[in-house]
Design a protein around this motif. Sequence first.
Motif: not given
Length: 353
Positions: A135-137, A120-130
Motif C-alpha cells: 500500500s502507498v496510500v 518495512d514500516q507498512v503494516d503486514g495487512a497492507d502488503k503482500a508477504a512475498d
Amino acid sequence: MRKNHLKPIAAVTGCLALAATLSACGGSSAASDEKVVTVYSADGLKGENGDGWYDKVFKDFEKKTGIKVKYVEGGSGEMVQRAVREKSNTQADVLVTLPPFIQQADSKGLLAAYAPAGSDQVDGADKAADSKWTSVVNNYFGFIYNKKELKSAPATWEELLDGKFKNKIQYSTPGVAGDGTAVLIKAMHDFGGKEPAMAYLKKLQANNVGPSASTGKLAPKVDKGELLAANGDVQMNFAQSKDMPNLGIWFPAKQGGKSTTFALPYAAGLVNKAPHSANGKKLLDFMLSEQAQKDVSAVGGGFSARKDVKGTDANAIELAKLMDGVEVFEPDWSDIGTNLDGYVEAWKSATGS
C-alpha cells in the motif's frame, strides 16, 4: 475507484515519447534506458485541478530523477484487464489498484516481487508477504450525501429505501470499479452474508439510477443535488469536498448496528517484465519516502501507509475526527479474491444489471 474507459492524463512528449525519437535526439534507443516510467492506476489520487497527491509526487519525482511519468487511469478492474491483454508486450511499469484487484493482478502473474524502501514500516495487512505489492496510500470505503438537500446523513442502509431517494442514489459498478466492489463487501459484512446482502441490494435497485463505471464522477452529481447519495471513498471524496462544498461523507449501518467501514488502500506493485523496471522501482521507493507520505494527508486527503509517518496537518486532524466512532473491520481478501466473480454474478442476478 474507478473508470471503465481509459483516460491518459499526462503523456510523455518530445524526445521521450518513443525510443526511436530518443535516437534522433542523441539518446539510447533501448527501452530500458528511457527516462520514463508508465503508471496504470485507479483514479482518485490525481487532482481535478492538478493539485492531487500524484500531481505533487510525480512532479517532485521528475525533478529529483529526471524521469517523466506517463500516467493512465481507469477502474481498478479495467487496469488489471488491460495489463492482462498486454502481457505479451508489457507497457506498464507500475500498477496501482484497490483490493481485491491488486491480489487479482498477482494471481494472474502480472506483478514482480519488489519491497520498496520504507515498506518495512507498512503494516503486514497492507502488503503482500512475498513483496508483490504494498500500500502507498491508506484509505477507507465510504458514502457521500448532499449536505444542502439533507439535514443529516442517512444513518442506515434501510433509510436509502425511502421513496425520497427514488432516482437519487447511484453506486459504481461492482467488478469494474474498486469502490463499486466495496459496496458488495460492506453489504455482505453488515447484513451477515451474501444472500441477505443481495436481498437488500435488490430492494435498493428501485431507487438506484443505475451502474456507473466511474466512482469519481458521482461526487459532482451529489454536490449539485442530481443525486442525494452515492458511494465513494474517504480519500477521494475528502479531496473533492474542497471544491464541492455540499459533499458530506458518511458510513451506513445496518438498522440497530454500528457504522462500519474497512480499509481500501491504494496498493502498488512493480509490473512483471516491465519495460522500465529500474525506473518503476525508483518511483515505488519515492512514493513511500517520508516526505511523500507526509503529503498523503496534507495534499491528497488520505492516510499515510507508513506506521512511522503520522500526519499533523489540518487535513489529518479533520480526517481523524471523521473516522472517530466508526468500526473498522478487515475483509477476508483471500475469499473475496477467489469468489469475486461469483459475488458479482450474484449482484447482477439480484439487481438485473
